[in-house]
Design a protein around this motif. Structure first.
Motif, short mmCIF file in Angstrom:
data_model
loop_
_atom_site.label_atom_id
_atom_site.label_comp_id
_atom_site.label_asym_id
_atom_site.label_seq_id
_atom_site.Cartn_x
_atom_site.Cartn_y
_atom_site.Cartn_z
N PRO A 65 2.07 8.61 8.07
CA PRO A 65 0.91 7.70 8.16
C PRO A 65 0.06 7.80 6.90
O PRO A 65 -0.19 8.90 6.39
N GLN A 66 -0.35 6.67 6.39
CA GLN A 66 -1.12 6.62 5.15
C GLN A 66 -2.61 6.61 5.47
O GLN A 66 -3.12 5.71 6.13
N LYS A 67 -3.34 7.62 4.98
CA LYS A 67 -4.76 7.75 5.29
C LYS A 67 -5.64 7.21 4.16
O LYS A 67 -6.80 6.88 4.38
N ARG A 68 -5.07 7.13 2.94
CA ARG A 68 -5.92 6.74 1.81
C ARG A 68 -5.12 5.99 0.77
O ARG A 68 -3.93 6.26 0.57
N THR A 69 -5.77 5.03 0.11
CA THR A 69 -5.15 4.27 -0.97
C THR A 69 -5.72 4.75 -2.29
O THR A 69 -6.94 4.78 -2.48
N LYS A 116 0.82 -1.21 0.00
CA LYS A 116 0.00 0.00 0.00
C LYS A 116 0.85 1.26 0.00
O LYS A 116 0.38 2.34 -0.36
N ARG A 117 2.13 1.13 0.40
CA ARG A 117 3.04 2.26 0.34
C ARG A 117 3.26 2.72 -1.11
O ARG A 117 3.71 3.84 -1.36
N THR A 125 0.47 5.74 -2.46
CA THR A 125 0.32 7.10 -1.94
C THR A 125 0.40 8.09 -3.10
O THR A 125 0.98 7.78 -4.17
#
Length: 451
Positions: A118-122, A6-7, A10
């Motif tokens: 921090p990842q909030k959305r894909t 998922k990284r 972004t």
């Protein structure tokens, strides 16, 4: 794994990936300036460590350190042997040594910071993003069109309604000289449409046949043709030499002479722009002489003299010789193929009705590993063949095709036909290897015979 990938979805990562692909497949070719040259370095260094950190999340510091070290190595001349080896046996890689590119290393801390947020959305499918990233690494930039460098001097003549700026230094492979209403262009190198199947005099002659049209295409100019039977005698003066030229129409025809104040450097003959007869080369300030004999533009004899005494002589292969030699190679490979078939047939007869007992698990393992062994064998045979076929991606394609054909082939062999002796497995590997080598070299011969 999908969580780590998922990284790769972004927004900053996807923007850099898009810019990398756009730059490598369009912007570089369209603009070809310093900005497009650096853009790939910045975008590539941003996404490269993020991609590998997603695959190896526990090795993030090591990934970034190794990325920096590899980039420094890649941009230095120390990587030349690796690039040459990789380009020869896998596919052509283009790289320019430019230490100003190392400035792009400043993007690595930014990449580290972006990955730590921090990842909030894909924004994209992670698995598809990983495939696109891997493709971008394998197909970084479209290579420059191949160029042909001329060993003997080459000139073309055009009428010149508007003068171009004289250029004694090579510009796009050309040197430009103005003579009143005539324009002389010396050609050091010219771009080709594709990589030649064999870079020999035959390929050079194909380029020379329409050299004047290729020059105009490179310069993006249109000129009227000089009458084909019009003779022009001109002299080119430079600080190092003087060239005496005879043109018939737009092309060199007749005697060519290059000399300096002390001696004749080159003495030869042209016929419709193509080298003919005997050419003599006298390097300045030496007592050596090289004589090349041309037949229809192809070198058939090279003689080297020292103090007027013959010290060496060799006859290079013409395209006709190459075709004959390649035919003999194919005949030998086919003969080895038949010999292996005969050996397998003999083993089959001598051991009827017995067959080698192999466990199921071992058969499955063999089905997976034997195609790789076959590829290794064919690679060894291929490298031993003189003047072998070296098309881009050839060995990568061969590995894929051998697995594609080898898996069902060895499955049928092991589960249905059943080898009579354990050594038969190796014979079958050699059989498959010879088949692929024969196919590759037959493809080369077919291309060599194209006119």
């Amino acid at each position: 794994m999908s969580v780590n990938l998922k990284r790769l979805t972004t927004l900053p990562f996807l923007i850099c990936l898009f810019l990398l692909l756009l730059n490598d497949f369009y912007l570089k070719a369209a603009f070809h300036n310093a900005f497009t040259g650096k853009l790939s370095d910045f975008c590539g260094l941003f996404i490269f460590p993020i991609f590998w950190s997603a695959l190896f999340p526990n090795r993030k510091p090591a990934v970034y350190i190794l990325t920096a070290l590899f980039f420094i190595y890649w941009k230095s001349s120390y990587s030349d042997p690796f690039i040459q080896l990789f380009s020869e046996y896998l596919f052509t890689v283009q790289r320019t040594v430019d230490f100003s590119d190392l400035f792009a290393l400043i993007v690595l801390p930014l990449s580290w910071y972006a990955q730590s947020l921090p990842q909030k959305r894909t924004y994209f499918n992670p698995e598809l993003a990983a495939l696109i990233v891997f493709f971008s690494f394998c197909a970084t930039s479209k290579p420059e069109p191949p160029s042909l460098y001329f060993e003997q001097p080459q000139y073309a003549l055009f009428p010149s309604p508007v003068h171009l700026t004289d250029s004694n230094s090579v510009d796009q492979g050309f040197r430009i000289y103005n003579f009143d209403t005539l324009l002389v262009i010396q050609v050091e190198e010219i771009r080709m449409d594709r990589d030649p199947i064999k870079n020999d005099d035959f390929n050079k002659n194909l380029i020379l046949k329409d050299l004047d049209k290729r020059i105009l295409s490179e310069l993006s100019r249109q000129y009227k043709d000089i009458p084909p039977n019009q003779i022009n005698r001109l002299t080119i003066e430079t600080k190092d030499y003087q060239d005496q030229l005879i043109f018939k129409g737009s092309r060199l025809h007749g005697k060519f002479l290059r000399k300096n104040k002390e001696q004749i450097l080159i003495d030869g003959q042209f016929k419709n722009g193509i080298e003919d007869s005997v050419w003599t080369f006298n390097p300045p300030s030496t007592h050596t002489t090289v004589k090349k004999t041309f037949n229809k533009g192809e070198t058939v004899l090279i003689e080297e003299y020292a103090s007027s005494k013959l010290v060496s002589s060799k006859s290079p292969m013409t395209r006709k010789d190459t075709n004959l030699f390649k035919g003999l190679q194919l005949a030998m490979i086919f003969g080895l193929f038949i010999a292996v078939v005969i050996q397998l047939r003999r083993n089959h007869k001598n051991t009827l009705p017995n067959a080698t007992a192999i466990k199921i698990g071992y058969k499955i393992l063999l089905c997976i590993s034997l195609p790789l062994l076959s590829w290794i064998i064919q690679f060894i045979i291929w490298t031993l063949i003189p003047d072998h076929y070296t098309a881009s991606f050839q060995q990568v394609a061969a590995l894929f095709l051998i697995y594609l054909a080898g898996l069902p082939f060895f499955a049928v062999l092991l589960f249905w036909l059943k080898p009579r002796k354990q050594t038969d497995i190796l014979w079958y590997c050699l059989l498959l290897s010879l088949l692929f080598v024969f196919w590759q070299e037959a493809m080369m011969l077919d291309l060599l015979l194209e006119k």
